[in-house]
Design an enzyme around this catalytic site. Structure first.
Site, PDB file in Angstrom:
ATOM      1  N   PRO A  21       0.836  -1.198   0.017  1.00 29.04           N
ATOM      2  CA  PRO A  21       0.056  -0.144  -0.051  1.00 29.04           C
ATOM      3  C   PRO A  21       0.976   1.312   0.076  1.00 29.04           C
ATOM      4  CG  PRO A  21      -0.179  -1.162   2.064  1.00 29.04           C
ATOM      5  CD  PRO A  21       0.604  -1.919   1.092  1.00 29.04           C
ATOM      6  N   LYS A  22       2.053   1.215   0.142  1.00 26.27           N
ATOM      7  CA  LYS A  22       3.041   2.512   0.392  1.00 26.27           C
ATOM      8  C   LYS A  22       3.175   2.877  -0.946  1.00 26.27           C
ATOM      9  CE  LYS A  22       3.476   2.215   4.752  1.00 26.27           C
ATOM     10  NZ  LYS A  22       2.784   3.574   5.639  1.00 26.27           N
TER      11      LYS A  22
END
Length: 448
Positions: A118-119
């Site tokens: 998700p980064k």
């Protein structure tokens, strides 16, 4: 006879050409009659396809999904590695769903295409925001500095290279060695520092801030140093408010009982919660009653999955990270005493503060290392899903919430990254998976 054959050949070819031109000209009108809608160049008949449009990083993307089938086809070539970020699938965890009687879904963020977590969304949002504000200029010698235990640095390193920057990643020496190794392969400069509390100038975040400032102040070095500052930069939670939240809400058609996620910076849970709390559809929930009457629920419950050693569970439950003798921001200890990497907080950040101040976080579940390791094994044995430590914590907390809420509810959690980044640390303790499939839900819950 020969002339007649030639005449028929010419007539046939001419008819084919005319038919092709006619179809190209009148096809949109024919489909319009069938579908009862106006079509543009990018549209297709709604009888056959679902046309999905979404925005990510200022770019418009479209996908077609064949109705009644599993085929998903992109209608355009994406623009660089950035175009592979977002629109991750929502996976039903079949065994956990059956075991709890709830529908437990995992947002497969490990399928983001740059850094595979998700980064990716956060890194892209931070870089876009910095470029728009004139803090970064591609191919100018500007460099990106960040303090991270791995995932954000990996995403920044990949996207930075694509945009014409070098990433400098500061990280503690006790992270799984797969992460700095991968960063080096991505062309990042890795700066390691011993684990320190946030009040120390040698904490990995403070080191990144200092190195960025030194770069900018050095007149002999080209470009400037930009400190990404994922913990305090609000482009973090906005990435999830603008992309992850809307995606998730669309995937569940606005019908969701609980969203469960850990917090490393607070960006994911804050951004998603802020969106879902405002856009979930009202519906009659047969499992919630008020005086014998069905209750119409409009907002999902937002739950923090917190590993051992973190203080966020106490913050939500008792409104303080630690006891009065160890007040917030002064603890001289490692950030989180856990084998779990990527989540856990011992202090407030600008990102998590948005959720705390607005009252977006409803509950928290404390997850021990032992329970996380057992869940990781169960996910492989029962679901065939190989994920890292933070995902195991998330799934453990989601399972506990499912059992608390009772059968029939829908719970979404986040599958953050692959277990391949955790082989030498978390998975070394979790152990190998044999031929047996003997892990049961009770085994995980006993570890709590």
């Amino acid at each position: 006879m020969i002339d007649q054959s030639r005449m028929w050949l010419v007539a046939g070819i001419s008819s084919g050409v005319l038919l092709t031109v006619g179809l190209q000209t009148f096809y949109p009108y024919i489909v319009n009659r069938i579908c009862g809608q106006d079509l543009t160049q990018d549209d297709e008949c709604d009888l056959f396809y679902e046309n999905q449009a979404y925005d990510l990083g200022g770019k418009q993307h479209r996908r077609l999904r064949r109705k009644g089938g599993d085929l998903a086809v992109s209608t355009r070539i994406v623009e660089g590695i950035e175009g592979t970020i977002g629109q991750t699938p929502l996976i039903k965890l079949k065994w956990l769903s059956e075991a709890t009687g709830c529908e437990i879904l995992g947002k497969a963020e490990f399928l983001n295409g740059a850094g595979n977590s998700p980064k990716d969304r956060v890194a892209l949002s931070i870089i876009n925001d910095a470029e728009q504000r004139g803090l970064l200029r591609p191919h100018s010698g500007d460099a990106i500095y960040e303090g991270t235990v791995g995932s954000t640095g990996i995403s920044l390193a990949a996207i930075a290279r694509a945009r014409g920057y070098i990433a400098h990643v500061c990280m503690p020496t006790d992270v799984a060695p797969e992460k700095p190794d991968l960063l080096l392969k991505l062309g990042a400069k890795v700066h390691k520092t011993p684990p320190n509390p946030i009040v120390s100038p040698d904490h990995f975040v403070n080191l990144a801030r200092r190195l960025a400032r030194e770069h900018t102040d050095d007149l002999d070095r080209p470009g400037r140093g930009f400190f990404a500052d994922q913990f305090e930069n609000e482009a973090n939670w906005r990435a999830h408010y603008e992309t992850t939240g809307p995606e998730l809400n669309k995937q569940v058609d606005g019908r969701l009982d609980a969203f469960v996620a850990g917090a490393g910076t607070g960006g994911t849970v804050t951004g998603v919660a802020k969106y879902l709390k405002g856009f979930s559809k009202p519906f009659k929930d047969p499992y919630f009653h008020d005086g014998g009457n069905q209750t119409s629920r409009t907002e999902p419950k937002v739950v923090i999955a917190d590993p051992q050693g973190s203080g966020l569970y106490n913050k939500i439950k008792h409104n303080v990270f630690f006891s009065p003798t160890e007040r917030e921001g002064t603890r001289r200890r490692h950030q989180v005493d856990s084998v779990v990497e990527g989540i856990g907080l011992t202090r407030s950040t600008s990102n998590i503060a948005v959720a705390l101040v607005a009252g977006l976080l409803d509950d928290a579940v404390h997850v021990t290392d032992e329970a996380a390791k057992r869940m990781a094994r169960l996910l492989v044995e029962r679901e065939g899903i190989f994920v890292g430590s933070s995902s195991a914590v998330n799934c453990t907390a989601a399972t506990k919430i499912a059992l608390q809420m009772g059968p029939g509810h829908r719970i979404v959690t986040v599958l953050c990254d692959s277990g391949t980044r955790h082989l030498s640390k978390f998975w070394a303790q979790a152990g190998n998976i044999g031929k047996e499939t003997d892990m049961e839900l009770k085994d995980v819950l006993d570890g709590l």
